[in-house]
Design an enzyme around this catalytic site. Sequence first.
Site, mmCIF file in Angstrom:
data_model
loop_
_atom_site.group_PDB
_atom_site.id
_atom_site.type_symbol
_atom_site.label_atom_id
_atom_site.label_comp_id
_atom_site.label_asym_id
_atom_site.label_seq_id
_atom_site.Cartn_x
_atom_site.Cartn_y
_atom_site.Cartn_z
ATOM 1 N N ASP A 97 0.788 -1.233 0.000
ATOM 2 C CA ASP A 97 0.000 0.000 0.000
ATOM 3 C C ASP A 97 0.820 1.283 0.000
ATOM 4 O O ASP A 97 0.326 2.345 0.365
ATOM 5 C CB ASP A 97 -0.923 -0.001 1.230
ATOM 6 C CG ASP A 97 -0.134 -0.117 2.541
ATOM 7 O OD1 ASP A 97 1.110 -0.022 2.493
ATOM 8 O OD2 ASP A 97 -0.766 -0.306 3.593
ATOM 9 N N GLU A 119 -0.895 -8.974 -1.270
ATOM 10 C CA GLU A 119 -1.477 -8.401 -0.038
ATOM 11 C C GLU A 119 -2.649 -7.486 -0.410
ATOM 12 O O GLU A 119 -2.785 -6.354 0.059
ATOM 13 C CB GLU A 119 -0.423 -7.633 0.770
ATOM 14 C CG GLU A 119 -0.744 -7.491 2.235
ATOM 15 C CD GLU A 119 0.290 -6.659 2.983
ATOM 16 O OE1 GLU A 119 0.387 -5.447 2.745
ATOM 17 O OE2 GLU A 119 1.012 -7.248 3.809
ATOM 18 N N GLU A 133 -2.105 5.119 2.993
ATOM 19 C CA GLU A 133 -2.052 3.720 2.562
ATOM 20 C C GLU A 133 -3.416 3.117 2.239
ATOM 21 O O GLU A 133 -3.529 2.312 1.318
ATOM 22 C CB GLU A 133 -1.328 2.879 3.621
ATOM 23 C CG GLU A 133 0.176 3.128 3.711
ATOM 24 C CD GLU A 133 0.550 4.332 4.572
ATOM 25 O OE1 GLU A 133 -0.369 5.013 5.102
ATOM 26 O OE2 GLU A 133 1.751 4.601 4.705
ATOM 27 N N HIS A 216 6.432 4.613 13.242
ATOM 28 C CA HIS A 216 6.783 5.442 12.080
ATOM 29 C C HIS A 216 5.602 6.005 11.303
ATOM 30 O O HIS A 216 5.800 6.822 10.416
ATOM 31 C CB HIS A 216 7.607 4.616 11.087
ATOM 32 C CG HIS A 216 6.759 3.621 10.323
ATOM 33 N ND1 HIS A 216 6.362 2.441 10.859
ATOM 34 C CD2 HIS A 216 6.228 3.667 9.073
ATOM 35 C CE1 HIS A 216 5.634 1.778 9.981
ATOM 36 N NE2 HIS A 216 5.525 2.501 8.892
ATOM 37 N N ARG A 218 2.832 7.818 9.282
ATOM 38 C CA ARG A 218 2.728 9.225 8.917
ATOM 39 C C ARG A 218 1.695 9.940 9.793
ATOM 40 O O ARG A 218 1.916 11.062 10.239
ATOM 41 C CB ARG A 218 2.317 9.322 7.441
ATOM 42 C CG ARG A 218 2.951 10.445 6.666
ATOM 43 C CD ARG A 218 2.726 10.209 5.179
ATOM 44 N NE ARG A 218 3.975 9.871 4.506
ATOM 45 C CZ ARG A 218 4.763 10.756 3.888
ATOM 46 N NH1 ARG A 218 4.436 12.029 3.862
ATOM 47 N NH2 ARG A 218 5.867 10.373 3.303
ATOM 48 N N HIS A 249 13.185 4.155 13.289
ATOM 49 C CA HIS A 249 13.024 4.385 11.844
ATOM 50 C C HIS A 249 13.953 5.512 11.394
ATOM 51 O O HIS A 249 14.255 6.425 12.153
ATOM 52 C CB HIS A 249 11.558 4.750 11.583
ATOM 53 C CG HIS A 249 11.116 4.635 10.156
ATOM 54 N ND1 HIS A 249 11.395 5.598 9.215
ATOM 55 C CD2 HIS A 249 10.397 3.684 9.517
ATOM 56 C CE1 HIS A 249 10.850 5.232 8.049
ATOM 57 N NE2 HIS A 249 10.247 4.065 8.207
HETATM 58 C C1 UD1 Z 1 6.822 4.447 4.002
HETATM 59 C C2 UD1 Z 1 5.407 4.100 3.521
HETATM 60 C C3 UD1 Z 1 4.644 3.386 4.621
HETATM 61 C C4 UD1 Z 1 5.433 2.201 5.175
HETATM 62 C C5 UD1 Z 1 6.826 2.659 5.569
HETATM 63 C C6 UD1 Z 1 7.636 1.472 6.007
HETATM 64 C C7 UD1 Z 1 4.322 5.623 1.931
HETATM 65 C C8 UD1 Z 1 3.468 6.823 1.764
HETATM 66 N N1 UD1 Z 1 4.668 5.302 3.178
HETATM 67 O O1 UD1 Z 1 6.706 5.382 5.050
HETATM 68 O O2 UD1 Z 1 3.406 2.920 4.107
HETATM 69 O O3 UD1 Z 1 4.757 1.702 6.298
HETATM 70 O O4 UD1 Z 1 7.471 3.268 4.443
HETATM 71 O O5 UD1 Z 1 8.732 1.848 6.773
HETATM 72 O O6 UD1 Z 1 4.678 5.018 0.963
HETATM 73 N N2 UD1 Z 1 14.503 7.409 5.256
HETATM 74 C C9 UD1 Z 1 15.875 7.246 5.174
HETATM 75 N N3 UD1 Z 1 16.367 6.001 4.855
HETATM 76 C C10 UD1 Z 1 15.566 4.917 4.625
HETATM 77 C C11 UD1 Z 1 14.175 5.091 4.717
HETATM 78 C C12 UD1 Z 1 13.662 6.344 5.024
HETATM 79 O O7 UD1 Z 1 16.635 8.173 5.382
HETATM 80 O O8 UD1 Z 1 16.091 3.820 4.347
HETATM 81 C C13 UD1 Z 1 13.963 8.746 5.608
HETATM 82 C C14 UD1 Z 1 14.048 9.763 4.465
HETATM 83 O O9 UD1 Z 1 14.359 11.003 5.011
HETATM 84 C C15 UD1 Z 1 12.615 9.793 3.942
HETATM 85 C C16 UD1 Z 1 11.829 9.567 5.217
HETATM 86 O O10 UD1 Z 1 12.593 8.614 5.957
HETATM 87 O O11 UD1 Z 1 12.307 11.007 3.313
HETATM 88 C C17 UD1 Z 1 10.421 9.064 5.043
HETATM 89 O O12 UD1 Z 1 10.352 7.966 4.130
HETATM 90 P P1 UD1 Z 1 8.972 7.682 3.317
HETATM 91 O O13 UD1 Z 1 9.154 6.491 2.453
HETATM 92 O O14 UD1 Z 1 8.492 8.942 2.683
HETATM 93 O O15 UD1 Z 1 7.941 7.389 4.472
HETATM 94 P P2 UD1 Z 1 7.904 6.251 5.552
HETATM 95 O O16 UD1 Z 1 7.437 6.858 6.801
HETATM 96 O O17 UD1 Z 1 9.160 5.502 5.571
HETATM 97 N N1 UDP Z 2 11.806 -4.574 10.709
HETATM 98 C C1 UDP Z 2 13.179 -4.801 10.509
HETATM 99 N N2 UDP Z 2 14.060 -4.093 11.287
HETATM 100 C C2 UDP Z 2 13.661 -3.188 12.224
HETATM 101 C C3 UDP Z 2 12.272 -2.957 12.384
HETATM 102 C C4 UDP Z 2 11.382 -3.664 11.606
HETATM 103 O O1 UDP Z 2 13.577 -5.621 9.694
HETATM 104 O O2 UDP Z 2 14.513 -2.590 12.891
HETATM 105 C C5 UDP Z 2 10.846 -5.309 9.853
HETATM 106 C C6 UDP Z 2 9.743 -6.027 10.569
HETATM 107 O O3 UDP Z 2 10.123 -7.342 10.902
HETATM 108 C C7 UDP Z 2 8.597 -5.982 9.582
HETATM 109 C C8 UDP Z 2 8.886 -4.754 8.742
HETATM 110 O O4 UDP Z 2 10.196 -4.341 9.059
HETATM 111 O O5 UDP Z 2 8.626 -7.098 8.699
HETATM 112 C C9 UDP Z 2 7.902 -3.669 9.039
HETATM 113 O O6 UDP Z 2 8.294 -2.499 8.424
HETATM 114 P P1 UDP Z 2 7.682 -1.094 8.829
HETATM 115 O O7 UDP Z 2 7.181 -1.164 10.232
HETATM 116 O O8 UDP Z 2 8.710 -0.083 8.494
HETATM 117 O O9 UDP Z 2 6.484 -0.921 7.785
HETATM 118 P P2 UDP Z 2 4.954 -1.404 7.770
HETATM 119 O O10 UDP Z 2 4.931 -2.883 7.933
HETATM 120 O O11 UDP Z 2 4.237 -0.678 8.860
HETATM 121 O O12 UDP Z 2 4.468 -0.966 6.431
#
Ligand code: UD1
Ligand code: UDP
Length: 391
Positions: A97, A119, A133, A216, A218, A249
């Site tokens: 999503d 999913e 999402e 994490h 939003r 995160h």
């Molecule tokens: C995204 C997804 C959310 C999912 C989550 C999993 C959308 C809208 N949101 O949210 O559904 O649950 O990923 O974790 O698609 N960043 C880093 N390094 C990384 C990852 C993230 O620096 O490896 C930082 C960056 O500054 C980035 C910010 O995190 O801009 C947010 O990342 P983003 O993908 O926009 O949103 P998530 O909260 O991670």
């Molecule tokens: N996870 C991981 N390392 C961490 C925290 C979470 O590998 O430090 C894994 C966790 O086992 C799960 C996935 O990340 O499978 C969940 O990701 P996240 O919570 O970022 O996203 P969501 O599932 O809410 O979309």
Amino acid sequence: MTLRIMTIYGTRPEAIKVAPIIKAIETADGMESIAVVTGQHREMLDQVNTMFSIVPDYDLNIMSAGQTLNEIVARVITGIDGILEAEAPDAVIVQGDTSTVMGAAVASFNRQIPVIHLEAGLRSGDISSPFPEEANRKLTTQITALHLAPTATSKDNLVREAVSENDIVITGNSVIDTLLFATENLEVTFDDERLEALSAARDAGTAGRIMLVTAHRRENLGEAMVQIGQGIADLATKYPDLTVVFPIHRNPKVREAIRPAVEGLQNVLLIEPLAYAQFTKALSLADVVLTDSGGVQEEAPSLGKPVLVMRENTERPEAVVAGTVKLIGTHRQRIVDEVSLLLDSEEAYNGMANAVNPYGDGRAAERTIEAVRWKFAGGARPVDFGDDRTV
Ligand code: UD1
Ligand code: UDP
């Protein structure tokens, strides 16, 4: 004829859930895998690809600090379009999503390439939570050719929205395939010395209680995330024998909200995101899990861990119904009260600490391959997850 299947993904949870699917396509007769990452995440995505030895064929590398939803979607659609034109795959797989999913599905639909949605069918029923999402998943449903629902509940949601049963297969969630693969080898060690010491103390029976936390979402950024940090600090102070393990995160907005409350507390281990195998080991060590994650809601119940979910609703009701997951919102005092109940009352704890597996049996990848063959190569329809249990 070889079916050329392109899998497009961008974030940590997508990577964790497509890994077994990509591996299965790579070894399936008559199929060729093309792996494409958007790079919506970077370090957290790369960690997973490394663990599963997946080297993407394409990487759009789109991530930027403070990226907006529209920036992500625009970059995904533009970047994916050229790859679709060059590769012309027979079908595209997306999972879940995220903005990557919705953007990649739109790009594929516009090029008349069938979309396979893993999913599919999860619904909270509230378009503003999870945001964006819930909308991403519903939009993707509208342009999907083959819906792979993890559970009967998610299939029912699709059927209620007039999706034809002939386009739906219940596969189970591939997160359980990945989890089973990772937990087969829990001999992993932690890079973080404090965590490694905690693990040794657990083995020696001297660790006290352990709470694993992730956050994490939003819609929890800002005031809710501040309250989450304060609730955790209250708990760490109230229970000196409790160790809070919090792999935080990468999103800077999460970090700046959480850090002020917990910094300086010896029994809060604020650590970098853990590689998947290490995270599942941390899950196995924990007594209680506090999270707003979707994936963790699916994994922890299968390890028999009580999960308190810091949200008002969930698109994953199965483990709530089974009694292992409880929705508690994000208010500081409610977090303290609900965790305290589990730490203080054996009865409350035992009522939630049941191993349940509503989300899958580790065979989602196998059913996905069968479903793709059925839809695109004249194979037999796979038996749905849940209908093929031999008791
Ligand atoms: C995204 C997804 C959310 C999912 C989550 C999993 C959308 C809208 N949101 O949210 O559904 O649950 O990923 O974790 O698609 N960043 C880093 N390094 C990384 C990852 C993230 O620096 O490896 C930082 C960056 O500054 C980035 C910010 O995190 O801009 C947010 O990342 P983003 O993908 O926009 O949103 P998530 O909260 O991670
Ligand atoms: N996870 C991981 N390392 C961490 C925290 C979470 O590998 O430090 C894994 C966790 O086992 C799960 C996935 O990340 O499978 C969940 O990701 P996240 O919570 O970022 O996203 P969501 O599932 O809410 O979309």
